[in-house]
Scaffold this active site. Structure first.
Site, mmCIF file in Angstrom:
data_model
loop_
_atom_site.group_PDB
_atom_site.id
_atom_site.type_symbol
_atom_site.label_atom_id
_atom_site.label_comp_id
_atom_site.label_asym_id
_atom_site.label_seq_id
_atom_site.Cartn_x
_atom_site.Cartn_y
_atom_site.Cartn_z
ATOM 1 C CB THR A 61 88.886 -25.160 13.849
ATOM 2 O OG1 THR A 61 89.481 -23.875 13.865
ATOM 3 C CG2 THR A 61 88.856 -25.740 15.258
ATOM 4 C CG ASN A 93 81.632 -17.581 9.211
ATOM 5 O OD1 ASN A 93 81.562 -18.712 9.683
ATOM 6 N ND2 ASN A 93 82.512 -16.688 9.640
ATOM 7 C CB VAL A 95 81.102 -22.456 8.670
ATOM 8 C CG1 VAL A 95 81.430 -23.840 8.111
ATOM 9 C CG2 VAL A 95 81.211 -21.405 7.570
ATOM 10 C CG ASN A 151 88.721 -21.583 16.911
ATOM 11 O OD1 ASN A 151 88.449 -20.580 17.581
ATOM 12 N ND2 ASN A 151 87.946 -22.028 15.942
ATOM 13 C CB CYS A 154 85.001 -23.168 20.397
ATOM 14 S SG CYS A 154 86.494 -23.662 21.186
ATOM 15 C CB THR A 216 84.320 -13.730 13.405
ATOM 16 O OG1 THR A 216 83.884 -14.856 14.174
ATOM 17 C CG2 THR A 216 84.956 -14.232 12.123
ATOM 18 N N GLY A 288 92.127 -14.020 5.791
ATOM 19 C CA GLY A 288 90.936 -14.863 5.865
ATOM 20 C C GLY A 288 89.944 -14.542 4.766
HETATM 21 C C1 LIG Z 1 83.868 -18.696 6.473
HETATM 22 C C2 LIG Z 1 84.799 -18.572 7.638
HETATM 23 C C3 LIG Z 1 85.163 -19.716 8.336
HETATM 24 C C4 LIG Z 1 86.031 -19.617 9.414
HETATM 25 N N1 LIG Z 1 86.407 -20.750 10.087
HETATM 26 C C5 LIG Z 1 87.306 -20.672 11.093
HETATM 27 C C6 LIG Z 1 87.772 -21.828 11.745
HETATM 28 O O1 LIG Z 1 87.409 -22.967 11.417
HETATM 29 N N2 LIG Z 1 88.667 -21.678 12.766
HETATM 30 C C7 LIG Z 1 89.133 -20.447 13.158
HETATM 31 O O2 LIG Z 1 89.973 -20.370 14.067
HETATM 32 N N3 LIG Z 1 88.706 -19.324 12.530
HETATM 33 C C8 LIG Z 1 87.812 -19.419 11.520
HETATM 34 N N4 LIG Z 1 87.411 -18.278 10.889
HETATM 35 C C9 LIG Z 1 87.936 -16.969 11.315
HETATM 36 C C10 LIG Z 1 89.110 -16.547 10.426
HETATM 37 O O3 LIG Z 1 90.171 -17.473 10.511
HETATM 38 C C11 LIG Z 1 89.596 -15.150 10.829
HETATM 39 O O4 LIG Z 1 90.064 -15.169 12.163
HETATM 40 C C12 LIG Z 1 88.494 -14.103 10.721
HETATM 41 O O5 LIG Z 1 87.661 -14.343 9.614
HETATM 42 C C13 LIG Z 1 89.055 -12.676 10.623
HETATM 43 O O6 LIG Z 1 89.884 -12.535 9.511
HETATM 44 P P1 LIG Z 1 89.370 -11.965 8.076
HETATM 45 O O7 LIG Z 1 88.655 -10.688 8.330
HETATM 46 O O8 LIG Z 1 90.612 -11.822 7.251
HETATM 47 O O9 LIG Z 1 88.443 -13.016 7.540
HETATM 48 C C14 LIG Z 1 86.528 -18.357 9.807
HETATM 49 C C15 LIG Z 1 86.157 -17.215 9.101
HETATM 50 C C16 LIG Z 1 85.309 -17.303 8.016
HETATM 51 C C17 LIG Z 1 84.949 -16.063 7.266
#
Ligand SMILES: Cc1cc2nc3c(=O)[nH]c(=O)nc-3n(C[C@H](O)[C@H](O)[C@H](O)COP(=O)(O)O)c2cc1C
Length: 334
Positions: A61, A93, A95, A151, A154, A216, A288
């Site tokens: 993002t 996380n 981040v 996204n 936020c 998340t 993800g």
């Molecule tokens: C380390 C990390 C960084 C992420 N950064 C973003 C982000 O910048 N923008 C966003 O929309 N989601 C972000 N997410 C969420 C993921 O895109 C995803 O929606 C979420 O982790 C659930 O999927 P998963 O269980 O397959 O990881 C992040 C997830 C993780 C683990």
């Protein structure tokens, strides 16, 4: 594997059927924002990875201004791969949206995306209704991505609530972006709401062409030996396999309420998990956390999904979308 099924297999999906030109993806498997390589831009996209074979790739993002991110530690466990080996099913996380800012992204990164064969979908986040619209205005005339994912997990600067926690905030963010772009808009929603259908309907009514479910879940883990929370910010976002049943249920509920495509995301580690989301009502999926254990994961998941469809003698994705039932025995393929 029956050769005939492969010959006729059509994995393509349309992720903006409401727009005049639609948005055709060659297959339903994508990389979720923020999870490929470290930050999803620059070195995150290893040149050797066959990214063009995926439906789409979502870089991390972008925000209005550059962000260095949150204090360390930003991850728990530090190695998700090792955690999975001992049976850990979650990743936390925090981040903090590390990114170079949208103007740099449009000037420096989008031209590189335009030169590649990969189907990029840009992800962005604003912190006020005005800022969402301003950010969308920076994308005008820029090529290199085929859709914009918002996204919405936020916080709004005015009251601290996440945009996708309230239908009016959801609507304010999406309608501002809609005024500035004709590109397909995907609204990425938070799982942490009492009624996902209310938010899903607000998103669609204000111009979203598809919904991404989900981001998340807010979470915390305390190391009892030290008494300290393991993340530098205390709270973080939970992802990985533990999130999957939550996201599957949200996708299923939202699919009953809206008639735009839904992109399922949460804990997809295998082709079977991808198929589960499709059966729950998703048209496509994003991978993800699995990338953090194995950079080959999305390609393996796509192959496994194709193999499953072949075994079920299903040659288009839409034959399994929304087939999950609990009222009729034998309704599922296979
Ligand atoms: C380390 C990390 C960084 C992420 N950064 C973003 C982000 O910048 N923008 C966003 O929309 N989601 C972000 N997410 C969420 C993921 O895109 C995803 O929606 C979420 O982790 C659930 O999927 P998963 O269980 O397959 O990881 C992040 C997830 C993780 C683990």
């Amino acid at each position: 594997m029956p050769e005939e099924a492969w010959d006729t297999m059509d994995l393509s999906v349309n992720l903006a059927p409401g727009r005049p030109e639609g948005l055709a993806l060659g297959n339903p498997v994508m990389i979720a924002s923020g999870t490929f390589g470290y930050d999803g831009y620059g070195r995150g996209f290893a040149a050797e990875a066959p990214l063009a074979s995926l439906g789409a790739v979502l870089p991390k993002t972008f925000t209005r201004h550059a962000r260095t991110g949150n204090p360390e530690p930003r991850w728990f466990p530090l190695s998700f791969r090792e955690a999975l080996e001992v049976g850990e099913t979650t990743l936390l996380n925090s981040v903090g949206l590390t990114n170079p800012g949208i103007e740099t992204a449009m000037a420096d990164l989008a031209p590189r995306w335009a030169d590649s064969e990969v189907n990029f979908v840009m992800s962005m986040a604003g912190d006020s209704a005005e800022q969402w619209e301003e950010m969308a205005s920076f994308t005008r005339g820029v090529i290199g991505f085929s859709a914009i994912e918002l996204n919405l997990s936020c916080p709004n600067v005015d009251d601290g609530a996440m945009f996708s926690h309230h239908p009016l905030l959801t609507e304010a963010a999406i309608s501002g972006v809609r005024r500035q772009t004709d590109l397909p808009i995907w609204a990425k929603l938070s799982p942490n709401v009492p009624d996902i259908t209310e938010i899903a309907c607000a998103a669609v009514e204000s111009g979203a062409d598809a919904l991404t479910i989900s981001n998340t879940v807010p979470a915390m883990h305390v190391d009892v030996e030290t008494g300290r929370a393991v993340l530098g910010t205390g709270y973080g976002g939970l992802s990985g396999p533990a999130l999957r049943p939550i996201a599957v249920a949200l996708v299923h509920k939202a699919a009953q309420a809206v008639d735009v495509p839904i992109i399922g995301v949460g804990g997809i580690m295998t082709g079977r998990h991808a198929a589960e989301f499709l059966m729950a009502g998703a048209t496509a999926v994003q991978v993800g956390s699995a990338n953090l254990a194995d950079l080959n994961a999305p390609f393996r998941i796509l192959t496994e999904l194709e193999e499953l469809l072949t075994r079920w003698e299903v040659n288009t994705v839409d034959q399994i979308i929304g087939t999950a039932r609990w009222d009729e025995p034998g309704a599922l393929p296979g």
